[in-house]
Design a protein around this motif. Structure first.
Motif, PDB file in Angstrom:
ATOM      1  N   LEU A 116       0.835  -1.207   0.000  1.00 59.18           N
ATOM      2  CA  LEU A 116       0.000   0.000   0.000  1.00 59.18           C
ATOM      3  C   LEU A 116       0.872   1.260   0.000  1.00 59.18           C
ATOM      4  O   LEU A 116       1.850   1.334   0.747  1.00 59.18           O
ATOM      5  N   ILE A 117       0.502   2.238  -0.797  1.00 61.83           N
ATOM      6  CA  ILE A 117       1.210   3.528  -0.754  1.00 61.83           C
ATOM      7  C   ILE A 117       0.856   4.232   0.557  1.00 61.83           C
ATOM      8  O   ILE A 117       1.736   4.720   1.261  1.00 61.83           O
ATOM      9  N   PHE A 118      -0.436   4.278   0.903  1.00 59.05           N
ATOM     10  CA  PHE A 118      -0.892   4.861   2.165  1.00 59.05           C
ATOM     11  C   PHE A 118      -1.525   3.740   2.987  1.00 59.05           C
ATOM     12  O   PHE A 118      -2.493   3.126   2.537  1.00 59.05           O
ATOM     13  N   ASP A 119      -0.970   3.466   4.165  1.00 61.08           N
ATOM     14  CA  ASP A 119      -1.452   2.321   4.942  1.00 61.08           C
ATOM     15  C   ASP A 119      -2.779   2.644   5.647  1.00 61.08           C
ATOM     16  O   ASP A 119      -3.262   3.779   5.605  1.00 61.08           O
ATOM     17  N   PHE A 120      -3.342   1.631   6.276  1.00 62.27           N
ATOM     18  CA  PHE A 120      -4.693   1.759   6.854  1.00 62.27           C
ATOM     19  C   PHE A 120      -4.782   2.940   7.825  1.00 62.27           C
ATOM     20  O   PHE A 120      -5.724   3.734   7.766  1.00 62.27           O
TER      21      PHE A 120
END
Ligand code: ZN
Length: 202
Positions: A147-151
């Motif tokens: 993921l580029i931006f995590d949860f």
């Protein structure tokens, strides 16, 4: 309830559609009428000749919150599942060309299929492996480590602008391998070996 979706959150998928990598999360929304639950079939609408599947890990929001700090974000989702962000790619391309919003391509009725959810405690959130099968063939393989931006970043970012409410869903983006669906297809979403989603195209 509302459905948040994140676009271009896996590098390989952004590149396969010739999109630049985002510097901040790309957010769009689907209304509650977009939901397709309980492994019901997806009836192919006639306004598009190129509907794509996009298999995504989906977070279910467990409590209300706004302006959530990243370090507290994990307290706001307790279940995880798989969903398909059905996308009318032909309409989306037209919208993109004109610089128009995407809703008709992304947020139409039943464009957000979700399967079974499991507790987040059953998986390693930093590396969830998931797969899409189209007619028994693996067509997408994702791992949330990419993921580029995590949860937690997404929860924090989305909640800057929108109040999260219990029951809201967050589709976290699709890996490479998106493609067209056809009537008669059988789609299956598998997370760490568990089939959570099953959808026939009619
Ligand atoms: Zn998507």
């Amino acid at each position: 309830m509302k459905i948040f979706c994140i676009g271009r959150n896996y590098r390989d998928h952004a590149l396969e559609l010739n999109n630049p990598l985002p510097e901040v999360p790309l957010i769009f929304m689907k209304p509650a009428t977009a939901l397709l639950t309980d492994n019901k079939p997806f009836y192919h609408p006639d306004f598009s000749n190129n509907i794509h599947y996009e298999l995504e890990v989906v977070l279910k929001i467990s409590k209300n919150g706004k302006q959530i700090d990243q370090k507290f974000a994990s307290a706001y989702y307790d279940q995880i599942g798989l969903g398909i962000d059905f996308t009318a790619r032909d309409l989306q391309d037209q919208c993109k060309d004109k610089g128009h919003p995407w809703e008709i391509a992304k947020s139409f009725d039943y464009s957000a299929a979700i399967g079974k959810f499991i507790p987040v405690t059953e998986v390693d959130l930093d590396s969830i492996k998931f797969q899409m099968k189209q007619n028994d063939k693996i067509v997408q393989q994702g791992d949330t480590k990419d993921l580029i931006f995590d949860f937690d970043y997404l929860i924090s970012y989305v909640s800057k602008y929108f109040t999260l409410q219990q029951g809201d869903l967050l589709f976290t983006g699709t890996p490479a391998g998106v493609a067209k669906i056809s009537i008669g297809d059988h789609l299956e979403g598998i997370l760490e070996g568990n089939k959570l989603l099953d959808c026939k195209i009619k």
